[in-house]
Scaffold this motif. Structure first.
Motif, PDB file in Angstrom:
ATOM      1  N   ASN A 223       8.391  -7.376  48.257  1.00  0.00           N
ATOM      2  CA  ASN A 223       8.293  -8.533  49.165  1.00  0.00           C
ATOM      3  C   ASN A 223       6.875  -8.715  49.708  1.00  0.00           C
ATOM      4  OD1 ASN A 223       8.157  -6.338  50.788  1.00  0.00           O
ATOM      5  ND2 ASN A 223      10.234  -6.567  51.596  1.00  0.00           N
ATOM      6  N   VAL A 224       5.881  -8.269  48.915  1.00  0.00           N
ATOM      7  CA  VAL A 224       4.486  -8.443  49.381  1.00  0.00           C
ATOM      8  C   VAL A 224       4.108  -9.933  49.416  1.00  0.00           C
ATOM      9  CG1 VAL A 224       3.383  -8.324  47.108  1.00  0.00           C
ATOM     10  CG2 VAL A 224       2.175  -7.417  49.124  1.00  0.00           C
ATOM     11  N   ARG A 225       4.959 -10.771  48.793  1.00  0.00           N
ATOM     12  CA  ARG A 225       4.694 -12.220  48.801  1.00  0.00           C
ATOM     13  C   ARG A 225       4.543 -12.730  50.239  1.00  0.00           C
ATOM     14  NH1 ARG A 225       5.227 -16.945  46.163  1.00  0.00           N
ATOM     15  NH2 ARG A 225       6.276 -18.722  47.208  1.00  0.00           N
ATOM     16  N   TYR A 226       5.284 -12.141  51.157  1.00  0.00           N
ATOM     17  CA  TYR A 226       5.355 -12.692  52.520  1.00  0.00           C
ATOM     18  C   TYR A 226       4.694 -11.799  53.576  1.00  0.00           C
ATOM     19  CZ  TYR A 226       8.868 -15.644  50.328  1.00  0.00           C
ATOM     20  OH  TYR A 226       9.527 -16.515  49.496  1.00  0.00           O
ATOM     21  N   ALA A 227       4.175 -10.633  53.196  1.00  0.00           N
ATOM     22  CA  ALA A 227       3.619  -9.764  54.249  1.00  0.00           C
ATOM     23  C   ALA A 227       2.595  -8.801  53.661  1.00  0.00           C
ATOM     24  CB  ALA A 227       4.740  -8.980  54.938  1.00  0.00           C
ATOM     25  N   SER A 228       1.706  -8.290  54.515  1.00  0.00           N
ATOM     26  CA  SER A 228       0.602  -7.433  54.043  1.00  0.00           C
ATOM     27  C   SER A 228       1.128  -6.024  53.779  1.00  0.00           C
ATOM     28  CB  SER A 228      -0.504  -7.399  55.109  1.00  0.00           C
ATOM     29  OG  SER A 228       0.039  -6.955  56.340  1.00  0.00           O
ATOM     30  N   ARG A 229       2.022  -5.899  52.819  1.00  0.00           N
ATOM     31  CA  ARG A 229       2.650  -4.607  52.541  1.00  0.00           C
ATOM     32  C   ARG A 229       2.021  -3.906  51.338  1.00  0.00           C
ATOM     33  NH1 ARG A 229       3.648  -4.844  57.065  1.00  0.00           N
ATOM     34  NH2 ARG A 229       5.673  -5.103  58.085  1.00  0.00           N
ATOM     35  N   PHE A 230       0.706  -4.060  51.175  1.00  0.00           N
ATOM     36  CA  PHE A 230       0.031  -3.278  50.112  1.00  0.00           C
ATOM     37  C   PHE A 230      -0.333  -1.922  50.718  1.00  0.00           C
ATOM     38  CE2 PHE A 230      -4.036  -3.207  52.074  1.00  0.00           C
ATOM     39  CZ  PHE A 230      -4.045  -4.316  52.889  1.00  0.00           C
ATOM     40  N   ARG A 231      -0.914  -1.031  49.914  1.00  0.00           N
ATOM     41  CA  ARG A 231      -1.303   0.286  50.431  1.00  0.00           C
ATOM     42  C   ARG A 231      -2.711   0.638  49.991  1.00  0.00           C
ATOM     43  NH1 ARG A 231       2.386   1.645  54.093  1.00  0.00           N
ATOM     44  NH2 ARG A 231       4.516   1.887  53.360  1.00  0.00           N
ATOM     45  N   LEU A 232      -3.538   1.102  50.923  1.00  0.00           N
ATOM     46  CA  LEU A 232      -4.798   1.756  50.553  1.00  0.00           C
ATOM     47  C   LEU A 232      -4.485   3.247  50.499  1.00  0.00           C
ATOM     48  CD1 LEU A 232      -7.361  -0.167  52.788  1.00  0.00           C
ATOM     49  CD2 LEU A 232      -7.305  -0.138  50.294  1.00  0.00           C
ATOM     50  N   GLU A 233      -5.057   3.964  49.583  1.00  0.00           N
ATOM     51  CA  GLU A 233      -4.718   5.362  49.376  1.00  0.00           C
ATOM     52  C   GLU A 233      -5.199   6.199  50.570  1.00  0.00           C
ATOM     53  OE1 GLU A 233      -4.744   9.113  48.813  1.00  0.00           O
ATOM     54  OE2 GLU A 233      -6.713   8.151  48.666  1.00  0.00           O
ATOM     55  N   PRO A 234      -4.316   6.967  51.216  1.00  0.00           N
ATOM     56  CA  PRO A 234      -4.672   7.602  52.496  1.00  0.00           C
ATOM     57  C   PRO A 234      -5.892   8.518  52.496  1.00  0.00           C
ATOM     58  CG  PRO A 234      -2.307   7.750  52.109  1.00  0.00           C
ATOM     59  CD  PRO A 234      -2.915   7.215  50.849  1.00  0.00           C
TER      60      PRO A 234
END
Ligand code: FMN
Length: 461
Positions: free
Chosen positions: A66-77
């Motif tokens: 559901n990344v279409r609607y929200a900033s739910r990507f991840r940068l590697e910690p």
């Protein structure tokens, strides 16, 4: 109010844009900066200026659909935390890494390296990864079942601990005179040959400043609780009510005691997502404004992930169809599922009402009020056996955090509940945790026996 001997532990749980699922659409948020390290470095410096214990970054090795609607990507910690380590000096750096989708040798050296370059501020949020879609990214047909994931996690943590201990503290000599750089007699292969893992070692990184980065864990199921009781030094958890939080708190502390551990060295840190306003009405209005920015397509996707039921096509203003929620199955083992079920049974919300309840922080405690009211609620959880501190989850960034740091933190300090300055340099110092000795080194000196003149004089009956 007499200053309490215990002090709150507060972490800033960073989510790109903020924790409310519609945060990126809010006028004061900065969605175009969420891939810019300086945005996070500024945040980390503000949290350090507010003497927070740590920054926490979540992670999962798959992209939610559901990344279409929200900033739910991840940068590697690890990469991300290294950038924050360079911009700060005292604040802890906790990153998530999965025991299901990592190899222990690589994970051990990543955290040992982060602990070295941060001067002893690393913490490992140990997760088994709940998201089944991760399996296909690692060549697996199916995501391992809950119980198997936790069984592997136990062996995994034992192996990582041995690797972190494989260099004794005195192994590094750097003796130009004799030409000896390291005392190889104090560097030990671990020869681990277990049920699931085989690792020879030693680690190729000297023992880090904390000896072992801090063990954090985030799972509240039965398996999760017994795992936490055995390994966790800090436990992240999600509760909607102080009553549920107290039940969890008491249970995990009892379990830790049963494992022969000091419950005082197991910090229970629920999530709190505060909407702050000059008046309660203003804070509630702000929360409503965020909820109105939500998009049912996204929220229904979130709910499907949590409950395993697709309610799209149902009347959003109708009641949640409780009968459609499966009675049994693996999902029931997960604590987050129970949190949502609890809301449905306790509050009987409409579907839209439930979506808004979860939009704030995915089942964590969302609360709206004046700085005084937020401080009162934190004080109640802290002083009545529900929490040792909190993962602060600002609904939007950076404003949501700034309001907390500028208005709530000073109240907590005035009440003697939160530090006004750092008294240590490592994350273990901030959490009041000891630095563990290497299991391969000489046994640490037995703690000095406290002479008790009264006891000494009284002959034993
Ligand atoms: C504060 C908090 C942070 C979490 N962070 C992550 C994360 O970064 N990655 C992840 O896969 N799961 C994360 N989880 C989920 C847990 O790892 C776990 O899957 C979930 O709590 C269910 O655990 P259980 O099955 O033991 O109940 C987090 C949970 C909490 C409470």
């Amino acid at each position: 109010m007499t200053p309490s001997p215990r002090l709150l532990n507060l972490n800033l749980f960073i989510y790109p844009g903020g924790h409310h699922e519609a945060a990126w659409r809010y006028r004061d948020s900065e969605p175009h900066r969420v891939l810019d390290i300086t945005y996070y470095q500024e945040l980390a410096r503000r949290a350090e200026a507010a003497t927070f214990d740590a920054i926490f970054l979540a992670d999962g090795p798959s992209l939610p659909d559901n990344v279409r609607y929200a900033s739910r990507f991840r940068l590697e910690p690890f990469t991300w935390l290294s950038g924050l380590a360079a911009a700060t000096r005292r604040i802890g750096l906790i990153g998530t890494a999965s025991t299901t989708y990592f190899e222990p040798y690589n994970l051990a050296r990543l955290f040992a390296s982060l602990d070295h370059l941060s001067g002893g501020r690393a913490g490992w949020n140990i997760v088994t990864t709940g998201a089944p879609q991760a399996a296909q990214n690692f060549g697996l047909e199916a995501h391992p079942v809950h119980a198997d994931r936790y069984a592997r996690a136990r062996e995994f943590v034992d192996v990582v601990t041995k690797l972190w201990d494989s260099w004794e503290d005195e192994a590094l000599l750097i003796d130009r005179e004799s030409g000896v750089f390291a005392d190889t007699g104090r560097i030990h292969p671990i020869h681990h040959d277990g049920e699931r893992l085989r690792v020879r070692g030693p680690l190729n990184t000297p023992r880090s400043p904390q000896g072992r980065p801090v063990y954090v864990q985030a799972g509240s199921s039965q398996d999760g609780r017994s795992f936490a009781a055995r390994y966790a030094e800090a436990i992240f958890t999600a509760h909607q009510t102080v009553r549920n939080a107290r039940e969890f708190y008491t249970d995990v502390k009892e379990r830790a005691k049963a494992e022969g551990r000091d419950p005082g060295q197991v910090k229970v840190l629920p999530g709190i997502s505060p909407f702050i306003g000059a008046t309660e009405a203003e804070a509630l209005r702000l929360r409503e404004e965020f909820d109105e920015l939500t998009q049912p397509e996204y929220s229904l996707g979130q709910l499907r992930g949590l409950l395993g039921v697709d309610l799209s096509g149902h009347d959003l203003d109708g009641p949640v169809p409780r009968e459609l929620i499966p009675a049994g199955g693996e999902r029931h083992e997960s604590s987050r599922f129970q949190v949502v079920l609890d809301i449905i049974d306790r509050e009987r919300p409409t579907i839209r009402g439930l979506l808004h309840r979860l939009a704030g922080a995915r089942g964590h405690w969302v609360t709206a009020g004046t700085p005084e009211q937020i401080a009162d609620r934190i004080t109640e959880w802290f002083t009545t056996g529900a929490a040792d501190g909190f993962n602060v989850m600002p609904p939007y960034l950076t404003g949501g955090f700034d309001l907390f740091a500028e208005h709530v933190v000073p109240i907590l300090r005035r009440r003697g509940l939160f530090r006004s300055e750092y008294t240590g340099t490592t994350l273990r110092d901030h959490y009041g945790l000891p630095r563990p000795a290497s299991q391969y080194g000489p046994p640490p000196p037995a703690p000095a026996r406290i002479q008790d003149p009264i006891l000494e004089r009284t002959p034993t009956p």
